[in-house]
Design an enzyme around this catalytic site. Structure first.
Site, mmCIF file in Angstrom:
data_model
loop_
_atom_site.group_PDB
_atom_site.id
_atom_site.type_symbol
_atom_site.label_atom_id
_atom_site.label_comp_id
_atom_site.label_asym_id
_atom_site.label_seq_id
_atom_site.Cartn_x
_atom_site.Cartn_y
_atom_site.Cartn_z
ATOM 1 N N ASN A 145 0.803 -1.229 0.000
ATOM 2 C CA ASN A 145 0.000 0.000 0.000
ATOM 3 C C ASN A 145 0.838 1.283 0.000
ATOM 4 O O ASN A 145 0.359 2.334 -0.434
ATOM 5 C CB ASN A 145 -0.921 -0.051 1.231
ATOM 6 C CG ASN A 145 -1.586 1.272 1.521
ATOM 7 O OD1 ASN A 145 -2.616 1.611 0.938
ATOM 8 N ND2 ASN A 145 -1.006 2.045 2.445
ATOM 9 N N SER A 163 -4.019 2.651 -8.997
ATOM 10 C CA SER A 163 -4.728 3.934 -8.872
ATOM 11 C C SER A 163 -5.509 4.193 -10.151
ATOM 12 O O SER A 163 -5.123 3.727 -11.235
ATOM 13 C CB SER A 163 -3.715 5.068 -8.684
ATOM 14 O OG SER A 163 -4.314 6.316 -8.957
ATOM 15 N N TYR A 198 3.865 8.932 -11.513
ATOM 16 C CA TYR A 198 2.933 8.152 -10.678
ATOM 17 C C TYR A 198 2.100 7.200 -11.543
ATOM 18 O O TYR A 198 1.930 6.022 -11.218
ATOM 19 C CB TYR A 198 2.050 9.152 -9.930
ATOM 20 C CG TYR A 198 1.093 8.577 -8.933
ATOM 21 C CD1 TYR A 198 1.474 8.342 -7.613
ATOM 22 C CD2 TYR A 198 -0.229 8.301 -9.287
ATOM 23 C CE1 TYR A 198 0.566 7.849 -6.683
ATOM 24 C CE2 TYR A 198 -1.131 7.814 -8.366
ATOM 25 C CZ TYR A 198 -0.733 7.589 -7.063
ATOM 26 O OH TYR A 198 -1.640 7.100 -6.140
ATOM 27 N N ALA A 199 1.570 7.713 -12.652
ATOM 28 C CA ALA A 199 0.744 6.878 -13.530
ATOM 29 C C ALA A 199 1.570 5.731 -14.104
ATOM 30 O O ALA A 199 1.086 4.600 -14.215
ATOM 31 C CB ALA A 199 0.145 7.717 -14.654
ATOM 32 N N ALA A 200 2.837 6.021 -14.440
ATOM 33 C CA ALA A 200 3.705 4.969 -14.985
ATOM 34 C C ALA A 200 3.903 3.869 -13.956
ATOM 35 O O ALA A 200 3.789 2.671 -14.260
ATOM 36 C CB ALA A 200 5.054 5.568 -15.380
ATOM 37 N N LYS A 233 2.000 3.155 -11.308
ATOM 38 C CA LYS A 233 0.747 2.482 -10.948
ATOM 39 C C LYS A 233 0.240 1.583 -12.080
ATOM 40 O O LYS A 233 -0.424 0.579 -11.827
ATOM 41 C CB LYS A 233 -0.318 3.510 -10.553
ATOM 42 C CG LYS A 233 0.008 4.269 -9.257
ATOM 43 C CD LYS A 233 0.084 3.335 -8.055
ATOM 44 C CE LYS A 233 0.171 4.063 -6.732
ATOM 45 N NZ LYS A 233 0.254 3.148 -5.585
#
Ligand code: CAA
Ligand code: NAI
Length: 247
Positions: free
Chosen positions: A90, A142, A155-157, A159
């Site tokens: 997490n 996410s 962050y998107a990469a 997640k």
């Protein structure tokens, strides 16, 4: 109680969603190893969890991005509780910035925690899960990793990569009795969203059919489902807990 006698290791458990999960799990009879680098909050929260008089909680300070730290807290948690049945990856951070302004350092930092951290913890805990012949691994992706989000290249990469690892591990580990799934939360009321500009939050809220952001407990209950025997035939899935923000 849905997790009676089980032992869970939850990373990033001193705050936000991780702590909400620790509380839900302890109330369900689970013993919980809380991992975080925030020792002050971690120690304080363990104290209140143990006052609930259900499952036992213990705090171990550590950094998921640092492999020697991970090996150390995983071994300590196993020694303390005697086994580990459930791993919840997490812990996570943001370092937002538009692509043209994003520093290489902030790109790498987010990958180190949100991607390599998940790899580190899973590799360290895996032998303990295999030893039991049954186990649950839950990774935190996410909405940004599934659909992308302005200002979140790094962050998107990370997640999105977590989804790829989840599906790969579900294929590799199913035969060892280990289920691997991910939860993809939408915008959830924790410290992580506190620095998001108000107009962005309002824009997001207007896209959510349920009309509100998530609460940490909303995500904790999804972790509970995927950690419990109720999900024994669920493997390699990404459970979207986002109020229907994207459909
Ligand atoms: N959609 C469309 N356009 C957007 C936008 C959005 N969500 N966010 C910003 N823009 C636009 C701005 O309107 C602005 O447009 P103009 O150039 O035409 O004025 C342009 O992009 C640049 O925006 P800023 O002026 O805000 O640029 P900045 O460099 O000062 O800040 C930023 C950039 C740090 C990314 C800031 O916009 C920001 O913090 N945005 C929020 C990012 C976000 O949603 N993060 C989620 C954190 S919570 C989390 O990560 C949990 C999770 O899993 C969802
Ligand atoms: P939070 O910021 O409230 O809590 C994150 C916790 O992780 C903190 O206690 C922090 O100290 C800890 N942590 C950070 N880096 C660490 C490291 N290297 N080692 C050990 N501990 C570390 O964040 P929140 O919202 O509770 O996030 C939990 C997870 O949910 C993260 O993976 C996040 O990316 C994800 N998520 C959050 C959403 C939200 O809107 N809040 C939406 C989608 C996903």
């Amino acid at each position: 109680m849905r997790l009676e006698g089980k032992v869970a290791l939850i990373t990033g458990a001193a705050n936000g969603i991780g702590y909400a999960a620790a509380e839900v799990f302890v109330k369900e009879g689970c013993h919980v190893a809380l991992i975080d680098f925030d020792a002050e909050k971690g120690e304080a929260k363990v104290k209140s969890l143990n006052e609930l008089g259900r499952g036992k909680a213990a705090f171990f300070q550590g950094d998921v991005a640092d492999r020697s730290s991970v090996d150390s807290f995983a071994a300590k948690a196993k020694e303390h509780f005697g086994k580990i049945d459930i791993l919840i990856n997490n812990a996570g951070i943001t370092r937002d910035g538009m692509l043209h302004k994003l520093s290489a350092e902030n790109f790498q930092k987010v990958l180190d925690v949100n991607l390599t951290g998940v790899f580190n913890c899973t590799q360290a805990v895996l032998p303990y899960l295999i030893e039991n012949g049954k186990g649950k691994i839950i990774n935190t992706s996410s909405v940004s990793g599934v659909y992308g989000n302005v200002g979140q290249t790094n962050y998107a990469a990370a997640k999105a990569a977590v989804v790829g690892m989840t599906k790969t591990w579900a294929k590799e580990l199913g035969r060892k009795g280990i289920n691997v799934n991910a939860v993809a939360p939408g915008f959830t009321e924790t410290g992580m969203v506190a620095s998001v500009p108000e107009n962005v939050i309002e824009g997001m809220k207007s896209m959510i059919p349920l009309g509100r952001l998530g609460k940490p407990e909303d995500i904790a209950k999804a972790y509970l489902y995927l950690a419990s025997d109720d999900s024994d035939y669920v493997n390699g899935t990404v459970l979207h807990v986002d109020g229907g923000i994207m459909m």
